[in-house]
Design a protein around this motif. Structure first.
Motif, PDB file in Angstrom:
ATOM      1  N   GLN A  16     -17.988 -70.687  49.401  1.00 12.50           N
ATOM      2  CA  GLN A  16     -18.107 -71.947  50.122  1.00 12.50           C
ATOM      3  C   GLN A  16     -17.529 -73.135  49.383  1.00 12.50           C
ATOM      4  OE1 GLN A  16     -22.216 -71.415  51.102  1.00 12.50           O
ATOM      5  NE2 GLN A  16     -21.822 -71.613  53.285  1.00 12.50           N
ATOM      6  N   TYR A  17     -17.242 -73.022  48.115  1.00 12.80           N
ATOM      7  CA  TYR A  17     -16.697 -74.143  47.359  1.00 12.80           C
ATOM      8  C   TYR A  17     -15.300 -73.845  46.824  1.00 12.80           C
ATOM      9  CZ  TYR A  17     -21.642 -75.059  47.684  1.00 12.80           C
ATOM     10  OH  TYR A  17     -22.919 -75.228  48.174  1.00 12.80           O
ATOM     11  N   ALA A  22     -11.263 -73.547  46.884  1.00  9.69           N
ATOM     12  CA  ALA A  22     -10.120 -74.193  47.506  1.00  9.69           C
ATOM     13  C   ALA A  22      -9.245 -73.141  48.194  1.00  9.69           C
ATOM     14  CB  ALA A  22      -9.316 -74.944  46.457  1.00  9.69           C
ATOM     15  N   PRO A  23      -8.464 -73.549  49.192  1.00  8.26           N
ATOM     16  CA  PRO A  23      -7.589 -72.589  49.876  1.00  8.26           C
ATOM     17  C   PRO A  23      -6.689 -71.818  48.926  1.00  8.26           C
ATOM     18  CG  PRO A  23      -7.697 -74.619  51.128  1.00  8.26           C
ATOM     19  CD  PRO A  23      -8.428 -74.874  49.843  1.00  8.26           C
ATOM     20  N   ALA A  40     -16.523 -80.594  48.374  1.00  9.96           N
ATOM     21  CA  ALA A  40     -17.509 -79.807  49.106  1.00  9.96           C
ATOM     22  C   ALA A  40     -18.927 -80.060  48.584  1.00  9.96           C
ATOM     23  CB  ALA A  40     -17.163 -78.325  49.017  1.00  9.96           C
ATOM     24  N   LYS A  58     -23.573 -77.956  54.339  1.00  8.64           N
ATOM     25  CA  LYS A  58     -22.391 -77.466  53.649  1.00  8.64           C
ATOM     26  C   LYS A  58     -21.142 -77.898  54.400  1.00  8.64           C
ATOM     27  CE  LYS A  58     -24.371 -73.593  51.132  1.00  8.64           C
ATOM     28  NZ  LYS A  58     -25.751 -74.037  51.229  1.00  8.64           N
ATOM     29  N   PHE A 101     -18.364 -76.308  54.730  1.00  6.28           N
ATOM     30  CA  PHE A 101     -17.785 -75.193  55.469  1.00  6.28           C
ATOM     31  C   PHE A 101     -18.848 -74.101  55.607  1.00  6.28           C
ATOM     32  CE2 PHE A 101     -13.657 -77.033  55.226  1.00  6.28           C
ATOM     33  CZ  PHE A 101     -13.568 -77.623  53.971  1.00  6.28           C
ATOM     34  N   ILE A 157     -12.606 -72.645  55.900  1.00  5.14           N
ATOM     35  CA  ILE A 157     -12.018 -73.352  54.763  1.00  5.14           C
ATOM     36  C   ILE A 157     -10.517 -73.552  54.966  1.00  5.14           C
ATOM     37  CG2 ILE A 157     -11.526 -73.211  52.286  1.00  5.14           C
ATOM     38  CD1 ILE A 157     -14.176 -71.704  51.965  1.00  5.14           C
ATOM     39  N   LEU A 192     -10.881 -82.837  50.121  1.00  2.00           N
ATOM     40  CA  LEU A 192     -10.889 -81.575  50.862  1.00  2.00           C
ATOM     41  C   LEU A 192      -9.574 -81.294  51.589  1.00  2.00           C
ATOM     42  CD1 LEU A 192     -14.509 -81.645  52.358  1.00  2.00           C
ATOM     43  CD2 LEU A 192     -13.677 -80.377  50.372  1.00  2.00           C
ATOM     44  N   ARG A 194      -6.345 -79.571  52.508  1.00  2.00           N
ATOM     45  CA  ARG A 194      -6.000 -78.169  52.242  1.00  2.00           C
ATOM     46  C   ARG A 194      -4.776 -78.047  51.332  1.00  2.00           C
ATOM     47  NH1 ARG A 194      -8.601 -77.648  57.137  1.00  2.00           N
ATOM     48  NH2 ARG A 194      -6.875 -78.489  58.348  1.00  2.00           N
TER      49      ARG A 194
END
Length: 878
Positions: free
Chosen positions: A190-191, A193-194, A213, A223, A225, A237, A264, A266
């Motif tokens: 959940q944290y 990065a792409p 995040a 959250k 995402f 994400i 955040l 992407r």
């Protein structure tokens, strides 16, 4: 070794007290360091990983790098060790709860969330400046303690999740249960990065995404995402955007939502690019949030009588109209703005900078990789700056009253240069300039060298005229770093033979003999907008100055909890302007590498340690190395001992301002200088080389002492002593604990070393007018032999006494052969070997065979920014 440890188990000097928790990469225990009597956390690396040589090598290498992350909001790594095949880390023990645990109760109060976020951003900024990427930032890796947030788990690469990204450090559990549990996939993903999810290279911007995040979750309680499965979470994400913050938390300022969205993004190129800018933005958001949440107090007084009500209504109307007019005519107080300035590419900030009197520009000393300095000029509202041509070698700049010119010291001269055009012009001789101030009537007040009073000269040039007089009766040895109060008064720093008497003095220009000391401090001061800025307990404080009474009034206000001071020069790396701007440099030590070098100056292998390291000293057998290293924020130093074969290091004493460790002949003890003697002087103490309690080696007194060596049987210690008179002498002490004077030369001596056979002492002395290397007999003083021919400092003997090394005036490590003939010595001609990268004080030592040297080299200089605060007095209203 079985990882499950019971209470009382020993890992070297560490005694296990209780288990703290476990994760996929090891178990964590509460333990006691028996040498320093402090509680620590110990993390055991599992055998399955420890048996992998490649993994263990990376474990050692990366742990050493992480040990240099010294920041109040980063969990400190103290030590690395191995026992019975198991590797372990020794960490700072933290008492508190994780951010993940706190978030179980929902969103945090906005001011709490912004405070924690700013602390985390500052911690990340420090890590990124050291080239370290966290790669697993999440609420479970943030501990909330009484002293603030602590960022955890700057550890090793993952082995059972995604492939590790090149160049970044990842995680290793160091904390209570489930802080970095590997079994909960959502808690990890959940944290991320792409680019992490795609297995691409991670850099500082990867941490900034995770930070966004975490910040979103702190402020909203949700959250950023979410997904019902691993696949749906990854899809969110990679393609979704979280709900705007102020739609969930209406009191959040719009600026905060923009910050989170910038984190955040992407595409890494579209994110905020560094954590320093992120921290600055969060401080602005905190100011905006405070203004939004300020309550509006309204009220009405009612009466039963209609006449009074009518009168009251009219009064309210008139008052409201008057208030409206006042508000329209009175501009809002400008906000506090805080930001960092980075040095130009390839350079770092030096010891001095100055804000222009109009508050629009700043000039700073910057140095290049070779240590050469120049002046860098930048507008505070601009994007970049420029180097001032012809300012090579510059130090201690200061401005003209109209902000159109700058004066500085270089090449033994006081110079000035117009900021718009022109070349620097020499005004006066200044062999070792120590600061100046430019008056409204066209004069410059300055200190020309280390041991002079202040003089005054026309800004166009001429003959300097004395301004102040050193009060030798009260022990003054130097006046330096003058600053203007107004057109009739000047302040300056007075150094004293007794450091306890150092302080800032104020004097009328018309009657300089009537000077008054206004504050006791260990560094210079600055004045701006009615406030005097000075150092107290390593922090920068400001206090109102009552000029009529020549005294400080009111309580001091902390502007910054710590600043970087420059040591013996007593320069204060801060600047202030009358309109409320202040700039200062955070604490920073010169970071160097300890490296083995051959006689030709070629590095032998990789660096063996890195940091703000000084005073390397090899044990007699050459297998251990003692050195000092700066503590993070306080400017003090720790004493370390390294096993040079295994490259493991241990702190044996902390925060004492150590100098010059010297080994006993049996390598069981180390004697060192520490500035904890009477009057803050440097006295000698010894400590077991394995760690333990220290004791005074010599009766403490108001003197400065530096050790020269022990006799072969360990019965006598020899040292150099400078009394506050001042008087220099070489002393010795035996088992009777009665100091005796061995040599009282009547001239300055530094850098002394006893020969391995106890028969000679090598020393550096300025008796010829410049430092040279000499050798004299011991314990009977005989003829003094001059060894160097073109300047010399830092003498070192080869273990068999057949070779003497020193640093020449041009920084070359130089060898002189030595041959004993009865009671005399024959010396060969000096032979330069190579140039030492950092020719500063006590920066090398010699292996017993003389074929290699441990040298302090400057291969990884880290540039600390300048912090600027505009309208700082507005902080007083918060």
């Amino acid at each position: 070794m079985n990882v499950a440890l019971s209470a009382g188990t020993r890992l070297g000097p560490y005694e296990i007290l209780a288990p703290l928790g476990a994760g996929g990469m090891g178990e964590v225990y509460k333990a006691r360091d028996t040498r320093l009597d402090r509680i620590v956390a110990i993390k055991i690396l599992p055998e399955a990983l420890a048996v992998d040589p490649q993994f263990r090598d990376r474990f050692d290498r990366e742990a050493r790098a992480i040990s240099h992350l010294t920041h109040p909001h980063i969990c400190t790594l103290y030590d690395v060790g191995q026992q019975e095949g198991a590797s372990f880390l020794v960490m700072e023990y933290l008492d508190g709860e994780t951010l993940a645990n706190r978030l179980r109760g929902g969103a945090l109060p906005l001011d709490d969330a912004l405070k924690i976020a700013t602390e985390i951003a500052d911690a990340l900024n420090t890590a990124h400046r050291h080239g370290i990427v966290h790669r697993d930032l999440k609420p479970g890796n943030v501990m909330l303690t009484k002293s603030g947030a602590k960022l955890l788990d700057f550890g090793l690469a993952k082995t059972d999740a995604l492939p590790p990204a090149a160049g970044g450090l990842s995680m290793l559990p160091t904390t209570p249960p489930n802080l970095t549990a590997q079994g909960t996939i959502l808690g990890t993903f959940q944290y991320m990065a792409p680019e992490q999810l795609e297995g691409q290279e991670a850099d500082a911007r990867t941490d900034i995404f995770a930070f966004g995040a975490v910040l979103y979750e702190m402020v909203t309680g949700k959250k950023a995402f979410e997904g019902k499965s691993q696949a749906s979470l990854i899809t969110a994400i990679m393609s979704a955007s979280p709900q705007p913050i102020n739609s969930l938390t209406p009191v959040a300022p719009a600026l905060l939502d923009r910050i989170v969205r910038a984190c955040l993004a992407r595409d890494p190129d579209e994110r905020l690019q560094n954590a320093g800018d992120l921290a600055t933005s969060l401080r602005w958001a905190s100011d905006a949030a405070a203004s939004i949440s300020a309550p509006l107090a309204t009220g009405r007084r009612h009466t039963r009588r209609w006449l009074l009500a009518a009168v009251a209504a009219c009064s309210i109307a008139i008052g409201a109209a008057a208030t409206y007019l006042v508000v329209r005519q009175t501009p809002a107080q400008p906000p506090v703005v805080r930001f960092d300035l980075s040095a130009p590419e390839g350079r770092r900030f030096g010891s001095a900078h100055a804000i222009s009197p109009d508050g629009r520009e700043i000039v700073a000393v910057v140095s290049d990789a070779r240590g050469g300095t120049s002046l860098w000029l930048r507008r505070l509202d601009g994007d970049d700056g420029r180097l001032i041509a012809g300012s090579d070698g510059a130090s201690f700049p200061f401005w003209s009253p109209d902000s159109q010119a700058i004066a500085f010291f270089a090449a033994g001269k006081l110079k000035r240069v117009a900021t718009q055009s022109g070349s620097p012009i020499a005004i006066a001789d200044a062999p070792a300039g120590r600061g100046g101030a430019w008056t409204d009537d066209g004069h410059i007040i300055f200190a020309a060298s280390n041991n002079d009073p202040l003089v005054r000269i026309r800004a166009e040039g001429g003959d300097p005229v004395p301004l102040t007089t050193l009060a030798s009766a009260r022990g003054e040895i130097s006046h330096r770093f003058p600053f203007l109060i107004d057109h009739r008064h000047v302040g300056y720093y007075a150094m004293n033979r007794n450091p306890a008497e150092n302080g800032v003095w104020l004097t009328p220009l018309a009657a300089p003999a009537t000077a008054t000391r206004i504050v006791r401090t260990d560094a210079g001061a600055q004045f701006g907008g009615g406030w005097l800025f000075f150092i107290r307990d390593s922090g920068l404080v400001a206090q109102r100055l009552d000029l009529a009474g020549s005294r400080l009034i009111g309580d001091p206000v902390t502007v910054a909890p710590t600043v970087g001071i420059t040591g013996i020069l007593a320069a204060l790396p801060i600047s202030a302007s009358a309109d409320g701007a202040v700039a200062f440099r955070p604490p920073v030590g010169r970071e160097t590498d300890l490296t083995w070098m051959s006689r030709s100056g070629e590095p032998i292998g990789a660096a063996i340690d890195h940091g703000s390291i000084r005073d390397p000293a090899l044990s007699p057998d050459g297998h251990r190395l003692a050195f000092t290293k700066s503590s993070a924020e306080q400017g003090q130093r720790d004493l370390w001992v390294m096993d040079v074969d295994r490259l493991t290091s241990t702190t044996i004493a902390s925060n004492l301002g150590f100098q010059g460790p010297i080994w006993s002949p049996d390598s069981l003890r180390i004697v060192f200088g520490a500035n904890i003697g009477p009057g803050g002087n440097t006295n000698l103490y010894e400590i077991p080389s394995a760690g333990g309690s220290r004791r005074a080696s010599v009766p403490e007194r108001e003197s400065r002492m530096s050790a020269a060596g022990w006799t072969r049987d360990g019965s006598q210690l020899v040292w150099l002593q400078t009394d506050i008179t001042p008087r220099v002498a070489i002393k010795m002490i035996g088992s009777d604990q009665q100091p005796k004077t061995y040599f009282d030369p009547g001239f300055e001596i530094t850098d002394i070393r006893l020969s391995p056979d106890d028969r000679w002492i090598a020393l550096s002395s300025n008796q010829s007018g410049r430092p040279e290397i000499y050798v004299i007999g011991f314990p009977k003083v005989g003829q003094i032999h001059q060894i160097s021919t073109s300047g010399g400092t830092q003498p070192r003997w080869r273990r068999d006494g057949r070779e003497l090394f020193y640093l020449s005036a041009d920084g070359k490590l130089t060898s002189v052969s030595v041959r004993t003939r009865g009671d005399s010595l024959d010396f060969g001609l000096p032979v330069p070997l190579f140039t030492v990268p950092v020719p500063g004080s006590l920066q090398y030592d010699v292996a017993p065979d003389g074929n290699r040297f441990v040298v302090n080299s400057a291969q990884h200089v880290v540039s600390a920014p300048l912090t600027v605060i505009l309208n700082w007095p507005a902080l007083l209203n918060k």
